[in-house]
Scaffold this motif. Structure first.
Motif, PDB file in Angstrom:
ATOM      1  N   PHE A   1       0.830  -1.204   0.000  1.00  0.00           N
ATOM      2  CA  PHE A   1       0.000   0.000   0.000  1.00  0.00           C
ATOM      3  C   PHE A   1       0.863   1.251   0.000  1.00  0.00           C
ATOM      4  O   PHE A   1       0.565   2.221  -0.707  1.00  0.00           O
ATOM      5  CB  PHE A   1      -0.933   0.003   1.210  1.00  0.00           C
ATOM      6  CG  PHE A   1      -1.719   1.270   1.335  1.00  0.00           C
ATOM      7  CD1 PHE A   1      -2.804   1.513   0.508  1.00  0.00           C
ATOM      8  CD2 PHE A   1      -1.356   2.243   2.250  1.00  0.00           C
ATOM      9  CE1 PHE A   1      -3.524   2.702   0.597  1.00  0.00           C
ATOM     10  CE2 PHE A   1      -2.059   3.426   2.348  1.00  0.00           C
ATOM     11  CZ  PHE A   1      -3.148   3.653   1.523  1.00  0.00           C
ATOM     12  N   LYS A   2       1.927   1.265   0.792  1.00  0.00           N
ATOM     13  CA  LYS A   2       2.812   2.430   0.837  1.00  0.00           C
ATOM     14  C   LYS A   2       3.432   2.694  -0.535  1.00  0.00           C
ATOM     15  O   LYS A   2       3.560   3.846  -0.963  1.00  0.00           O
ATOM     16  CB  LYS A   2       3.905   2.218   1.876  1.00  0.00           C
ATOM     17  CG  LYS A   2       3.416   2.162   3.311  1.00  0.00           C
ATOM     18  CD  LYS A   2       2.891   3.501   3.786  1.00  0.00           C
ATOM     19  CE  LYS A   2       2.537   3.483   5.261  1.00  0.00           C
ATOM     20  NZ  LYS A   2       2.010   4.784   5.727  1.00  0.00           N
ATOM     21  N   VAL A   3       3.818   1.629  -1.236  1.00  0.00           N
ATOM     22  CA  VAL A   3       4.383   1.787  -2.580  1.00  0.00           C
ATOM     23  C   VAL A   3       3.322   2.331  -3.531  1.00  0.00           C
ATOM     24  O   VAL A   3       3.581   3.250  -4.324  1.00  0.00           O
ATOM     25  CB  VAL A   3       4.942   0.446  -3.097  1.00  0.00           C
ATOM     26  CG1 VAL A   3       5.402   0.589  -4.545  1.00  0.00           C
ATOM     27  CG2 VAL A   3       6.101  -0.016  -2.221  1.00  0.00           C
ATOM     28  N   ALA A   4       2.109   1.794  -3.464  1.00  0.00           N
ATOM     29  CA  ALA A   4       1.022   2.255  -4.336  1.00  0.00           C
ATOM     30  C   ALA A   4       0.686   3.712  -4.068  1.00  0.00           C
ATOM     31  O   ALA A   4       0.466   4.501  -5.000  1.00  0.00           O
ATOM     32  CB  ALA A   4      -0.214   1.384  -4.124  1.00  0.00           C
ATOM     33  N   GLU A   5       0.655   4.086  -2.821  1.00  0.00           N
ATOM     34  CA  GLU A   5       0.332   5.459  -2.433  1.00  0.00           C
ATOM     35  C   GLU A   5       1.361   6.435  -2.989  1.00  0.00           C
ATOM     36  O   GLU A   5       1.010   7.471  -3.573  1.00  0.00           O
ATOM     37  CB  GLU A   5       0.274   5.538  -0.903  1.00  0.00           C
ATOM     38  CG  GLU A   5      -0.252   6.833  -0.348  1.00  0.00           C
ATOM     39  CD  GLU A   5      -0.377   6.771   1.166  1.00  0.00           C
ATOM     40  OE1 GLU A   5      -1.390   7.241   1.695  1.00  0.00           O
ATOM     41  OE2 GLU A   5       0.554   6.239   1.824  1.00  0.00           O
ATOM     42  N   GLU A   6       2.631   6.099  -2.833  1.00  0.00           N
ATOM     43  CA  GLU A   6       3.690   6.977  -3.336  1.00  0.00           C
ATOM     44  C   GLU A   6       3.713   7.002  -4.856  1.00  0.00           C
ATOM     45  O   GLU A   6       3.935   8.048  -5.471  1.00  0.00           O
ATOM     46  CB  GLU A   6       5.044   6.512  -2.790  1.00  0.00           C
ATOM     47  CG  GLU A   6       6.184   7.493  -2.992  1.00  0.00           C
ATOM     48  CD  GLU A   6       6.721   7.470  -4.408  1.00  0.00           C
ATOM     49  OE1 GLU A   6       7.196   8.513  -4.895  1.00  0.00           O
ATOM     50  OE2 GLU A   6       6.647   6.390  -5.033  1.00  0.00           O
ATOM     51  N   ALA A   7       3.465   5.854  -5.486  1.00  0.00           N
ATOM     52  CA  ALA A   7       3.474   5.785  -6.947  1.00  0.00           C
ATOM     53  C   ALA A   7       2.371   6.660  -7.538  1.00  0.00           C
ATOM     54  O   ALA A   7       2.565   7.342  -8.550  1.00  0.00           O
ATOM     55  CB  ALA A   7       3.309   4.342  -7.415  1.00  0.00           C
ATOM     56  N   LEU A   8       1.204   6.670  -6.919  1.00  0.00           N
ATOM     57  CA  LEU A   8       0.111   7.505  -7.410  1.00  0.00           C
ATOM     58  C   LEU A   8       0.459   8.980  -7.255  1.00  0.00           C
ATOM     59  O   LEU A   8       0.194   9.786  -8.156  1.00  0.00           O
ATOM     60  CB  LEU A   8      -1.176   7.183  -6.654  1.00  0.00           C
ATOM     61  CG  LEU A   8      -2.431   7.938  -7.118  1.00  0.00           C
ATOM     62  CD1 LEU A   8      -2.709   7.661  -8.590  1.00  0.00           C
ATOM     63  CD2 LEU A   8      -3.632   7.547  -6.274  1.00  0.00           C
ATOM     64  N   THR A   9       1.066   9.326  -6.138  1.00  0.00           N
ATOM     65  CA  THR A   9       1.489  10.713  -5.928  1.00  0.00           C
ATOM     66  C   THR A   9       2.497  11.137  -6.983  1.00  0.00           C
ATOM     67  O   THR A   9       2.476  12.285  -7.451  1.00  0.00           O
ATOM     68  CB  THR A   9       2.097  10.877  -4.526  1.00  0.00           C
ATOM     69  OG1 THR A   9       1.131  10.488  -3.542  1.00  0.00           O
ATOM     70  CG2 THR A   9       2.519  12.318  -4.274  1.00  0.00           C
ATOM     71  N   SER A  10       3.379  10.209  -7.377  1.00  0.00           N
ATOM     72  CA  SER A  10       4.416  10.503  -8.369  1.00  0.00           C
ATOM     73  C   SER A  10       3.937  10.298  -9.804  1.00  0.00           C
ATOM     74  O   SER A  10       4.749  10.350 -10.731  1.00  0.00           O
ATOM     75  CB  SER A  10       5.647   9.627  -8.109  1.00  0.00           C
ATOM     76  OG  SER A  10       6.130   9.802  -6.799  1.00  0.00           O
ATOM     77  N   GLU A  11       2.640  10.011  -9.964  1.00  0.00           N
ATOM     78  CA  GLU A  11       2.031   9.790 -11.280  1.00  0.00           C
ATOM     79  C   GLU A  11       2.637   8.594 -12.009  1.00  0.00           C
ATOM     80  O   GLU A  11       2.697   8.554 -13.234  1.00  0.00           O
ATOM     81  CB  GLU A  11       2.137  11.056 -12.142  1.00  0.00           C
ATOM     82  CG  GLU A  11       1.414  12.248 -11.529  1.00  0.00           C
ATOM     83  CD  GLU A  11       1.440  13.470 -12.426  1.00  0.00           C
ATOM     84  OE1 GLU A  11       2.149  13.452 -13.451  1.00  0.00           O
ATOM     85  OE2 GLU A  11       0.744  14.451 -12.100  1.00  0.00           O
ATOM     86  N   GLN A  12       3.075   7.591 -11.235  1.00  0.00           N
ATOM     87  CA  GLN A  12       3.546   6.326 -11.803  1.00  0.00           C
ATOM     88  C   GLN A  12       2.369   5.348 -11.738  1.00  0.00           C
ATOM     89  O   GLN A  12       2.290   4.471 -10.892  1.00  0.00           O
ATOM     90  CB  GLN A  12       4.747   5.813 -11.009  1.00  0.00           C
ATOM     91  CG  GLN A  12       5.948   6.750 -11.051  1.00  0.00           C
ATOM     92  CD  GLN A  12       7.067   6.319 -10.114  1.00  0.00           C
ATOM     93  OE1 GLN A  12       6.963   5.313  -9.419  1.00  0.00           O
ATOM     94  NE2 GLN A  12       8.139   7.085 -10.104  1.00  0.00           N
TER      95      GLN A  12
END
Length: 651
Positions: free
Chosen positions: A370-381
């Motif tokens: 979840f932490k990876v998904a959250e950061e990836a969405l913030t970074s538009e990945q």
């Protein structure tokens, strides 16, 4: 195909037998072998054999946390606290896990009676549990009628700033230090009263962040005893009781703990707290509780679990150093703990890498995913965000934050069916104000206005402070309805500065000038150091010139900003007195609202053009990002806008 199938069955049976082997405890399986499933299974066996096995409850709690099993995590945390008859770091972590999950969710509401029972029994962890209850109440949870919360300071007096420099002037002695902030005025500075139910003292937005501040509070003690004062703040402050220094917390040169406790013998009667602090020390909260006679016993833990526990306690207290000393290639529970410590220090890149390593090495570690998904969405990945979020929702479909992330992703790509599906789950799993506003926008966009109105009505109860209801009503032009709701709220909360500011605006928009003036006078009485509040007393209609409060909407406009220098030129015979070089408008629409970025640059070509462009009208309710005169050389001069000026003379 049959031999392969046979081999798989044998492997599964062997794994099951190995996981439940008496030599493999749930602690070993979780903290050494990163086997969440086996740890949960072994923990269940241990608890069946010994229902009061505190460590089995603790391991189950931590495994459930990594698996995003909120209900199980809360139940196990309650069990740990019930079994803790002595001072125990596992109980301290359990209380913190409850605080992490404190929200208006079915899972938290289900354990609220048990939390109330623990508080009634005078648990040593009353401060953390009380904080959890207050957080849930702020999120819209209806509390039991008689719940006993830990004592905290809720009524404050504050004055400042004294001096101009936060660090240098903090070491000087100022007048409030000599009389305990008992004077109502110190030269031009008027002491202000602030009351906050949660106890979290925050600096009003209109006061400067420089210099030193003083905050004071009265409290009464019923009997002579040793008391513990727990201060929540990671900034620089000094604490005195009745003029006697009891605590110095200096964070100017080195990082300090975010929570600090000090014990003092206090006699019965009335006493006065005085806190000298920097603005950066806010928010600040002080809990007051009698010291309990507790004893600790040696814990029989593996070295790995003991190190995990010590690092966890330190991190909860605001000290990430023990966790940062853990190995990167440690089992996934340890890796997650270190990644959380890295986040606390601001090292987001290393934290992201460690979370990614943890979820790649252990597919059942859904918290890391979840932490990876959250950061990836913030970074538009978006590809990685979708992949990791899919893993999360497959393993924990009822995880509220996972559904919130799915909604954001679906909204971005306009996946209407996925957006509605996640929205329905959000409204069931965590009916927060944000979820309700998203529902209002979604159903209004689908022309389902009856459903939108249903969720609009629920905004009145999603928080004890219905600011978002008022904003929603205001956006729809329902100023009289908003005003009525605000009037009822202010009758019970007369010291809410923000509510009074909204009340003035809604009264003006609703053509009720007398109410606007009345609210403005109340605001000025509460905020005597705010020049804007004084202005509103005479001219409350100027409230419409206030800044939006959205401060550049996370700077969405920056990729569209253009440099006008390339277009500036000197014409021998200009066809007009001026010409427009840039006239750009960018609109941003998302679930949080709408923003418009307007960038206009006009070149004056002669004296007449200068005269025409010398005065600039500033529209109401805008945030001025830049207002400047640019010379052909590139040198620029900033205009002085002031706080309440609608027309500005350009330099």
């Amino acid at each position: 195909m049959k031999p392969l199938l046979f081999g798989i069955c044998i492997a599964a049976i062997s794994a099951c037998a190995w996981a439940q082997s008496p030599s493999e405890s749930s602690s070993d399986l979780l903290f050494t072998k990163s086997d969440l499933t086996a740890a949960l299974r072994a923990g269940a066996t241990e608890l069946k054999r010994s229902p009061h096995d505190m460590n089995a409850h603790f391991v189950h709690m931590e495994a459930a946390r990594l698996g995003l099993r909120n209900r199980e995590e809360l139940r196990s945390a309650i069990a740990v606290l019930r079994e803790a008859g002595v001072e125990d770091p596992r109980a301290r972590i359990a209380a913190a896990r409850i605080r992490e999950l404190a929200a208006n969710t079915p899972q938290f509401r289900a354990v609220l009676p048990e939390i109330a029972e623990l508080l009634a029994r005078d648990t040593p962890y009353a401060v953390i549990l009380s904080d959890a209850v207050l957080a849930a109440a702020a999120d819209g949870t209806v509390l039991p009628g008689h719940i006993r919360l830990a004592r905290r300071v809720t009524k404050w007096q504050i004055a400042g700033p004294f001096g101009k420099f936060a660090n240098a002037d903090f070491d000087r002695t100022w007048a409030p230090e000599e009389n305990g902030l008992r004077s109502t005025r110190y030269e031009q500075k008027v002491r202000e009263e602030i009351e906050v139910h949660s106890g979290e003292l925050e600096l009003p937005e209109y006061l400067p962040r420089s210099g030193a501040y003083y905050a004071a509070a009265q409290f009464a003690i019923g009997r002579d005893a040793q008391y513990r004062l727990t201060v929540e703040s990671d900034g620089t402050y000094q604490l005195r009781i009745d003029g006697i220094p009891v605590l110095v917390h200096d964070a100017r040169l080195s990082q300090q703990s975010a929570t600090t406790a000090v014990e003092a013998q206090i006699a019965s009667g009335k006493h006065r707290l005085l806190v000298k602090l920097q603005a950066s020390a806010l928010p600040l909260r002080i809990w007051i509780e009698p010291v309990r006679e507790l004893h600790s016993v040696p814990l029989r833990l593996t070295r790995t679990e003991e190190n995990y526990m010590k690092a966890s306690i330190a991190l909860l207290n605001g000290d990430p150093r023990p966790a940062l000393g853990l190995e990167d290639k440690a089992p996934s529970p340890i890796a997650v703990l270190k990644a959380e410590a890295l986040l606390q220090t601001g090292d987001e890149q290393r934290a992201r890498e460690l979370f990614r390593t943890a979820t790649n090495s252990d597919s059942r570690n859904l918290l890391a995913a979840f932490k990876v998904a959250e950061e990836a969405l913030t970074s538009e990945q978006y590809e990685e965000a979708t992949a990791q979020l899919g893993k999360v929702l497959k393993g924990a479909p009822a995880y509220p934050q996972g559904q919130e992330l799915k909604f954001q992703l679906a909204e971005h790509f306009d996946w209407r069916s996925e957006e509605e599906a996640s929205l329905k789950l959000r409204l069931r799993l965590h009916p927060s104000c944000t979820a309700l506003i998203d529902a209002i926008k979604f159903y209004n966009g689908n022309s389902e206005h009856d459903r939108a109105r249903h969720y609009e009505q629920l905004l009145a109860t999603c928080s004890p402070k219905p600011y978002q209801l008022w904003e929603q009503l205001s956006l729809q032009g329902k100023h009289e309805q908003a005003g009525n709701s605000i009037r009822n709220y202010i009758s019970e909360h007369p010291n809410d500065r923000h509510a009074l500011t909204i009340a003035i605006r809604e009264a003006i928009l609703g053509n009720d000038a007398s109410a606007a003036t009345r609210y403005a006078k109340l605001l000025h009485t509460l905020a005597p150091n705010w020049s804007w509040a004084a202005t509103l007393v005479d001219r409350p209609e100027l409230i419409l010139d206030s800044r939006s409060g959205y401060s550049a909407a996370n700077s969405f406009y920056k990729p569209f900003a253009r440099d006008p220098l390339a277009g500036m030129r000197d014409d021998e015979a200009p066809p007009s007195d001026s010409r427009v070089l840039i006239n750009d408008r960018v609109v941003k629409l998302d679930s949080a609202g709408a923003w418009i970025y307007q960038h206009t640059v006009t070149q004056a070509l002669n004296k007449k053009g200068i005269a025409q462009l010398g005065e600039v009208e500033i529209p109401r309710s805008v945030d001025v990002l830049e207002l400047r005169t640019i010379k052909p050389s590139g040198v620029f001069f900033e205009a002085e806008t002031g706080e309440n000026r609608s027309a500005v003379s350009m330099p």
